[in-house]
Design a protein around this motif. Structure first.
Motif, PDB file in Angstrom:
ATOM      1  N   TRP A 147     -14.551  40.333  73.897  1.00  0.00           N
ATOM      2  CA  TRP A 147     -14.886  40.687  72.508  1.00  0.00           C
ATOM      3  C   TRP A 147     -14.858  39.464  71.581  1.00  0.00           C
ATOM      4  O   TRP A 147     -15.713  39.295  70.724  1.00  0.00           O
TER       5      TRP A 147
ATOM      6  N   ARG B 102      -6.106  54.986  67.321  1.00  0.00           N
ATOM      7  CA  ARG B 102      -6.562  55.211  68.692  1.00  0.00           C
ATOM      8  C   ARG B 102      -5.431  54.987  69.688  1.00  0.00           C
ATOM      9  O   ARG B 102      -4.590  54.128  69.487  1.00  0.00           O
TER      10      ARG B 102
ATOM     11  N   GLY C 170     -25.665  48.511  66.999  1.00  0.00           N
ATOM     12  CA  GLY C 170     -24.410  47.881  66.599  1.00  0.00           C
ATOM     13  C   GLY C 170     -23.794  48.467  65.349  1.00  0.00           C
ATOM     14  O   GLY C 170     -22.580  48.664  65.268  1.00  0.00           O
ATOM     15  N   MET C 171     -24.628  48.754  64.346  1.00  0.00           N
ATOM     16  CA  MET C 171     -24.091  49.172  63.054  1.00  0.00           C
ATOM     17  C   MET C 171     -24.005  50.688  62.902  1.00  0.00           C
ATOM     18  O   MET C 171     -23.701  51.179  61.833  1.00  0.00           O
TER      19      MET C 171
ATOM     20  N   SER D 105      -2.413  51.728  65.488  1.00  0.00           N
ATOM     21  CA  SER D 105      -3.799  52.188  65.573  1.00  0.00           C
ATOM     22  C   SER D 105      -3.870  53.696  65.566  1.00  0.00           C
ATOM     23  O   SER D 105      -2.952  54.379  66.028  1.00  0.00           O
TER      24      SER D 105
ATOM     25  N   MET E  51     -16.423  54.607  67.298  1.00  0.00           N
ATOM     26  CA  MET E  51     -16.387  53.176  66.991  1.00  0.00           C
ATOM     27  C   MET E  51     -17.808  52.678  66.806  1.00  0.00           C
ATOM     28  O   MET E  51     -18.747  53.218  67.397  1.00  0.00           O
ATOM     29  N   TYR E  52     -17.909  51.636  66.040  1.00  0.00           N
ATOM     30  CA  TYR E  52     -19.231  51.072  65.831  1.00  0.00           C
ATOM     31  C   TYR E  52     -19.855  50.651  67.168  1.00  0.00           C
ATOM     32  O   TYR E  52     -19.154  50.198  68.079  1.00  0.00           O
TER      33      TYR E  52
ATOM     34  N   SER F  69     -12.593  52.227  61.428  1.00  0.00           N
ATOM     35  CA  SER F  69     -11.235  52.775  61.448  1.00  0.00           C
ATOM     36  C   SER F  69     -10.336  51.685  62.019  1.00  0.00           C
ATOM     37  O   SER F  69     -10.036  51.669  63.209  1.00  0.00           O
TER      38      SER F  69
ATOM     39  N   PHE G 297     -18.891  48.460  56.146  1.00  0.00           N
ATOM     40  CA  PHE G 297     -19.060  49.489  57.168  1.00  0.00           C
ATOM     41  C   PHE G 297     -17.963  50.525  57.024  1.00  0.00           C
ATOM     42  O   PHE G 297     -16.910  50.441  57.634  1.00  0.00           O
TER      43      PHE G 297
ATOM     44  N   TYR H 264     -20.721  36.812  64.152  1.00  0.00           N
ATOM     45  CA  TYR H 264     -19.491  37.004  63.398  1.00  0.00           C
ATOM     46  C   TYR H 264     -18.639  35.739  63.361  1.00  0.00           C
ATOM     47  O   TYR H 264     -17.461  35.779  63.036  1.00  0.00           O
TER      48      TYR H 264
ATOM     49  N   HIS I 137     -10.418  42.916  58.951  1.00  0.00           N
ATOM     50  CA  HIS I 137     -10.923  44.295  59.075  1.00  0.00           C
ATOM     51  C   HIS I 137     -11.237  44.898  57.708  1.00  0.00           C
ATOM     52  O   HIS I 137     -12.200  45.660  57.572  1.00  0.00           O
TER      53      HIS I 137
ATOM     54  N   TYR J  74       1.210  46.245  66.571  1.00  0.00           N
ATOM     55  CA  TYR J  74      -0.133  46.823  66.589  1.00  0.00           C
ATOM     56  C   TYR J  74      -0.049  48.329  66.329  1.00  0.00           C
ATOM     57  O   TYR J  74       0.533  49.057  67.118  1.00  0.00           O
TER      58      TYR J  74
HETATM   59  O1  1MF Z   1     -13.487  51.514  63.953  1.00  0.00           O
HETATM   60  C1  1MF Z   1     -14.272  50.710  64.508  1.00  0.00           C
HETATM   61  O2  1MF Z   1     -15.492  50.951  64.650  1.00  0.00           O
HETATM   62  C2  1MF Z   1     -13.758  49.401  65.013  1.00  0.00           C
HETATM   63  C3  1MF Z   1     -14.587  48.586  65.750  1.00  0.00           C
HETATM   64  C4  1MF Z   1     -14.121  47.353  66.196  1.00  0.00           C
HETATM   65  C5  1MF Z   1     -12.461  49.015  64.735  1.00  0.00           C
HETATM   66  C6  1MF Z   1     -12.007  47.780  65.187  1.00  0.00           C
HETATM   67  C7  1MF Z   1     -12.836  46.963  65.919  1.00  0.00           C
HETATM   68  C8  1MF Z   1     -12.381  45.621  66.409  1.00  0.00           C
HETATM   69  N1  1MF Z   1     -11.241  45.725  67.353  1.00  0.00           N
HETATM   70  C9  1MF Z   1     -11.614  46.457  68.550  1.00  0.00           C
HETATM   71  C10 1MF Z   1     -10.416  47.153  69.122  1.00  0.00           C
HETATM   72  C11 1MF Z   1      -9.988  48.305  68.239  1.00  0.00           C
HETATM   73  C12 1MF Z   1      -8.679  48.855  68.724  1.00  0.00           C
HETATM   74  C13 1MF Z   1      -8.178  49.974  67.851  1.00  0.00           C
HETATM   75  O3  1MF Z   1      -8.933  50.617  67.108  1.00  0.00           O
HETATM   76  O4  1MF Z   1      -6.963  50.222  67.931  1.00  0.00           O
HETATM   77  C14 1MF Z   1     -10.773  44.374  67.717  1.00  0.00           C
HETATM   78  C15 1MF Z   1      -9.922  43.742  66.616  1.00  0.00           C
HETATM   79  C16 1MF Z   1      -9.649  42.262  66.834  1.00  0.00           C
HETATM   80  C17 1MF Z   1      -8.421  41.846  67.346  1.00  0.00           C
HETATM   81  C18 1MF Z   1      -8.175  40.497  67.587  1.00  0.00           C
HETATM   82  C19 1MF Z   1      -9.171  39.559  67.312  1.00  0.00           C
HETATM   83  C20 1MF Z   1     -10.388  39.961  66.790  1.00  0.00           C
HETATM   84  C21 1MF Z   1     -10.625  41.303  66.544  1.00  0.00           C
HETATM   85  O5  1MF Z   1     -11.804  41.766  66.063  1.00  0.00           O
HETATM   86  C22 1MF Z   1     -12.610  40.962  65.188  1.00  0.00           C
HETATM   87  C23 1MF Z   1     -13.737  41.823  64.715  1.00  0.00           C
HETATM   88  C24 1MF Z   1     -13.467  43.068  64.165  1.00  0.00           C
HETATM   89  C25 1MF Z   1     -14.523  43.886  63.752  1.00  0.00           C
HETATM   90  C26 1MF Z   1     -15.835  43.471  63.889  1.00  0.00           C
HETATM   91  C27 1MF Z   1     -16.097  42.220  64.442  1.00  0.00           C
HETATM   92  C28 1MF Z   1     -15.047  41.389  64.857  1.00  0.00           C
HETATM   93  C29 1MF Z   1     -16.936  44.357  63.484  1.00  0.00           C
HETATM   94  C30 1MF Z   1     -18.041  43.824  62.871  1.00  0.00           C
HETATM   95  C31 1MF Z   1     -19.097  44.673  62.533  1.00  0.00           C
HETATM   96  C32 1MF Z   1     -19.037  46.051  62.802  1.00  0.00           C
HETATM   97  C33 1MF Z   1     -17.906  46.557  63.416  1.00  0.00           C
HETATM   98  C34 1MF Z   1     -16.854  45.724  63.759  1.00  0.00           C
HETATM   99  O6  1MF Z   1     -20.084  46.891  62.508  1.00  0.00           O
HETATM  100  C35 1MF Z   1     -21.346  46.388  62.594  1.00  0.00           C
HETATM  101  C36 1MF Z   1     -21.885  45.989  63.810  1.00  0.00           C
HETATM  102  C37 1MF Z   1     -23.170  45.454  63.876  1.00  0.00           C
HETATM  103  C38 1MF Z   1     -23.918  45.326  62.720  1.00  0.00           C
HETATM  104  C39 1MF Z   1     -23.355  45.685  61.516  1.00  0.00           C
HETATM  105  C40 1MF Z   1     -22.068  46.229  61.471  1.00  0.00           C
END
Ligand code: 1MF
Length: 190
Positions: A73, A137, A38-39, A135, A1-2, A115, A111, A82, A104, A133
């Motif tokens: 989160w 994961r 983060g990224m 996933s 995951m990121y 996933s 990015f 965000y 997403h 839901y």
């Molecule tokens: O695959 C991934 O890396 C990933 C990372 C975070 C996939 C999903 C998520 C977000 N998700 C986390 C639980 C995942 C559970 C699963 O895989 O079954 C939460 C989803 C969510 C649900 C309800 C409300 C809000 C939610 O998330 C909003 C969100 C989703 C993604 C990001 C931010 C907010 C995000 C933003 C940038 C990312 C990665 C994820 O990457 C970056 C980070 C920093 C700098 C540049 C890019």
């Protein structure tokens, strides 16, 4: 995951329990990453190891930690830049949940290692939502409970949430029933 996910876990633990506790958790998890980027994409194992170690060090169940993390989160990502992404996804709980796959998809454009899980939200009457839901994961359903509670907080919408389907041998996804409590009298809640 990121790394953003691991950063959020670190931030939550540091704020609630202090830097020393975070060090112990990281050591117990055997995570040798000094600073999460983060990224950058990290193996999911790192995140699972951190949750497992946090559970042992803090004496909380993994489910309790995942739920707390889900709620955190929503606050964390809104704060870490965000907010605009969130605003685009909707101004009320139902709209937002219905737009999670779009959100997403949008993040995934920039990015490619994302996933993303998949959510479907349907209304069942005036005050009930059914959220499914899917996933790649496993074991993260308690995090979804926390995420929905975090969103409910954000939108000032009192809710109840119960898991009504558990991913397992017979079903390939989890399902939740969300009850919108606003406007209902207390004896009807639940
Ligand atoms: O695959 C991934 O890396 C990933 C990372 C975070 C996939 C999903 C998520 C977000 N998700 C986390 C639980 C995942 C559970 C699963 O895989 O079954 C939460 C989803 C969510 C649900 C309800 C409300 C809000 C939610 O998330 C909003 C969100 C989703 C993604 C990001 C931010 C907010 C995000 C933003 C940038 C990312 C990665 C994820 O990457 C970056 C980070 C920093 C700098 C540049 C890019």
């Amino acid at each position: 995951m990121y790394g953003l996910v691991n950063q959020a876990i670190e931030d939550l633990v540091r704020h609630e329990f202090g830097a020393e506790t975070w060090k112990r958790i990281k050591a117990k998890a055997g995570v040798e990453v000094e600073v999460f980027i983060g990224m950058e994409a990290y193996p999911d194992e790192i995140t699972y190891d951190l949750v497992r170690a946090a559970s042992e060090v803090l004496g909380l169940s993994a489910a309790e930690i995942l739920e707390a993390f889900g709620t955190y989160w929503v606050r964390y990502t809104a704060r870490e830049g965000y907010g605009e992404l969130f605003q685009r996804a909707g101004n009320d709980l139902r709209t937002f949940l219905g737009n999670l796959d779009n959100l997403h998809a949008h993040v995934g454009l920039s990015f490619p290692h994302l996933s993303p899980p998949s959510f479907h939200c349907t209304a069942a009457g005036d005050d009930t939502l059914i959220l499914t839901y899917h996933s790649k994961r496993k074991g993260l359903a308690p995090m979804v409970v926390g995420l929905v509670k975090g969103l409910a907080e954000k939108f000032d919408t009192p809710i109840g949430i119960v898991q009504t389907k558990h991913r397992g041998d017979d079903v390939d996804h989890d399902e939740f029933r969300i009850t919108l409590l606003a406007g209902r009298s207390n004896d009807q809640q639940g």
